[in-house]
Design a protein around this motif. Sequence first.
Motif, mmCIF file in Angstrom:
data_model
loop_
_atom_site.group_PDB
_atom_site.id
_atom_site.type_symbol
_atom_site.label_atom_id
_atom_site.label_comp_id
_atom_site.label_asym_id
_atom_site.label_seq_id
_atom_site.Cartn_x
_atom_site.Cartn_y
_atom_site.Cartn_z
ATOM 1 N N ALA A 134 22.575 66.839 70.052
ATOM 2 C CA ALA A 134 22.340 68.157 69.437
ATOM 3 C C ALA A 134 22.810 68.117 67.987
ATOM 4 O O ALA A 134 23.857 67.547 67.700
ATOM 5 C CB ALA A 134 23.102 69.225 70.206
ATOM 6 N N PRO A 135 22.014 68.683 67.068
ATOM 7 C CA PRO A 135 22.396 68.589 65.647
ATOM 8 C C PRO A 135 23.463 69.610 65.284
ATOM 9 O O PRO A 135 23.242 70.487 64.457
ATOM 10 C CB PRO A 135 21.078 68.867 64.923
ATOM 11 N N THR A 136 24.611 69.509 65.954
ATOM 12 C CA THR A 136 25.656 70.489 65.664
ATOM 13 C C THR A 136 26.955 69.772 65.338
ATOM 14 O O THR A 136 27.433 68.941 66.105
ATOM 15 C CB THR A 136 25.917 71.389 66.885
ATOM 16 N N ILE A 137 27.452 70.058 64.185
ATOM 17 C CA ILE A 137 28.797 69.615 63.817
ATOM 18 C C ILE A 137 29.516 70.878 63.372
ATOM 19 O O ILE A 137 29.087 71.529 62.418
ATOM 20 C CB ILE A 137 28.779 68.607 62.655
ATOM 21 N N HIS A 138 30.535 71.227 64.090
ATOM 22 C CA HIS A 138 31.250 72.444 63.718
ATOM 23 C C HIS A 138 32.484 72.068 62.933
ATOM 24 O O HIS A 138 33.348 71.350 63.428
ATOM 25 C CB HIS A 138 31.636 73.237 64.971
ATOM 26 N N ALA A 139 32.521 72.510 61.723
ATOM 27 C CA ALA A 139 33.701 72.256 60.911
ATOM 28 C C ALA A 139 33.814 73.349 59.864
ATOM 29 O O ALA A 139 32.801 73.780 59.306
ATOM 30 C CB ALA A 139 33.588 70.896 60.242
#
Lengths: 416, 316
Positions: free
Chosen positions: B219-224
């Motif tokens: 999934a194209p999710t990077i939470h920062a």
Amino acid sequence: MKRTLLTGNGAAAWAARLAAVDYIPAFPITPQTEIIETLADWIDTGEITGRLVTMESEHSMVTAAGSAAATGVRVFSATSSQGLLYAMEMLYTVSGWRAPFVLANVSRGLSAPITLEPDHNDILAARDSGFLQIHCASCQEVLDSTLMAYRLAEDERIRLPVIVNLDGFYLSFTREPVEIPDADAARQFVGSFDAENIRFRASAPESQAVAVLGGGPYSYFRYETHLAAINGAAVYDEIAEEFSRRFGRKHDAVEAYRADDADYLFVMMGSFASKAREAVDRLREDGWAIGLLRPRLLRPLPVVHLQKLLAKRKAVAVIDQNISMGMGGILHSELASVLYGRNDAPTVLASFIGGLGGRDISTEEFFEMAQSIRQAVETGQTPAPRLLYTQTELREVRKLQAIAQVERQQLGAIDD
Amino acid sequence: MYRIRFHGRGGQGMKTASRILGTAFFLEGYEVQDAPRYGAERRGAPIFAYVRADRAPINERGIIRHPDLVIVADDSLVPIPAAGVLAGITDHSLMLINSAEKEQVWKQRLNHSGSILTLPVAADVTERAELPYVGAACAGAAARLIGVISEAALEQAINDELSDLGADIVNKNLHNAVAAYRAMASHAGLVKEGSLVSAVDYEAPDWIDLPFDDARISAPTIHAAATSVLVKTGLWRTQRPVIDFDHCKGCWWICSSYCPDGAINVVDAKPVIDYDHCKGCMVCVAQCPSHAIEAIPEKQAKADEDAMRLEIGEIT
């Protein structure tokens, strides 16, 4: 007539100008904005008349376009990608009104993840909307197709809105030599919009869209729209013929490039198809009997032309610059449907997916696809659908994922 | 077919350069394709533009993989991988770099076996933001290196492309472009048309079957949080806003509120510009009612800064 360098966006604006459009509802989105900026400039300097109104969204923009078309004036609008999808509800609605106008779509891949570069999932999301669709492969075609689109939309046998599609960046921002027809010649070809019974007036309010209860009337209206769209195939041929007579450029419903004696064919839509032409030329030098088919008209699908052009070939490689999640290439499915049950259908109809989000397709990859379908003929085994994707590309993604992983761990450590 | 790539930063006139060269080719009777390529459009971000020209209609599209000529308007881009300056360079490719450094230095640095030239007009163009003049000079030099474009066609192309900007700008561009064109006289025609790909002998793509990765990975999710802090967008700046505290009224809010990047903080009733992230849009300069913010060319500001650090012994 003047031959000059124009971007695809410039060519679209020129076509709207030559079609003497009365009304342009607009909303900006990359990579389309240059079209409405160009038209706005011309209106500002008085080079063209007409009214351009910036709306608060594409949903309103298409509503305004349909409403204006329903008053009997000539309407042009343009959008792209997320904008087209935001307008989706109204695409179905205004085509149901049977109010003709022309909408340019500058193809751009859909979110998520978000991108600016092209593929055809945006325009193909509108495939079943009742808009007819013309797909372009050069800036010249953008201009010519837009002029032809007005004839198609306004024809009494059709009366439906038309989308002219051009690929973002590869056409939108790319300049090529384009012949701009003389204003008079263009005017004569496009003609004036005889709206007949389409006469919605603010001064005489009346109801435009009627509600129907029950499937009987609903089916009637929907199927009539389908029949009108189907009429588009023959009408397109007539218009293309007349355009060719007047301007010397023939834009067949299906471009057939070096296909007459071809055992093998590439089939693809849009500007990337010109890359396929390049590959065909190189392969021909190596003795291959290979060609290219490119549907310009996607709705209505020129079924008869496609059946004829695909008949008796050894193998076909369909290259889709789109993907239907859970099924695969959309054009591949459509061609399979066109060919099913026909004795003269090619035995190999291979599916390739490439060019998603503007991912380049190299000439070498076309060579490899040609090899793949030739091998399929020899072995009698159609290859599994393939995404054009290299080890090198995956390695790049793995690098990014490794960085993301470290990031997650660090963030996790912070959380603790 | 000629395949030419221009590299620069947004605002340096690379699109203009490609259009001037494209039009010049067109005036000489060539079929042409020219296009810029950029991401989210921002001044100072790396962009490139390309030109194809041939006697026959052009079917190739998109980025140029193997250029015959690469022109680098801003030498600070060469070591940035994302700028792609060196992508697809072969012995056949000629590189022209706008740089104060010597050709030999670049040859050794890049270990490039093909030809490298530097643009002798670089010295005149001390200011990176001195728009599209760098672009015009690049186009002028390219035209001569290619060798099939006359000076008259180059001049006509500049007139055609820039006439909307007024006579002054056209003349400055003409001056720079023609100077660059003439400076390249001894290298006229050095660029050779590249060959076509052969269907007989080609390097097969290293295709793979993309494996399934589960959504935890794919999934194209990077939470920062605060990721934008990590991107030093201050590098894009060509003009630097500098606050003159003799005139600053300490109003507390105007410049900091208008800053579209939140790069101005108020500390002890004084505005402080975060130069790591100020992109140099100059909105603050326009908005300050007391005209207490000055726009200084970034190069000059850097030079002044270095001189100051030298003086106080921070550097030697």
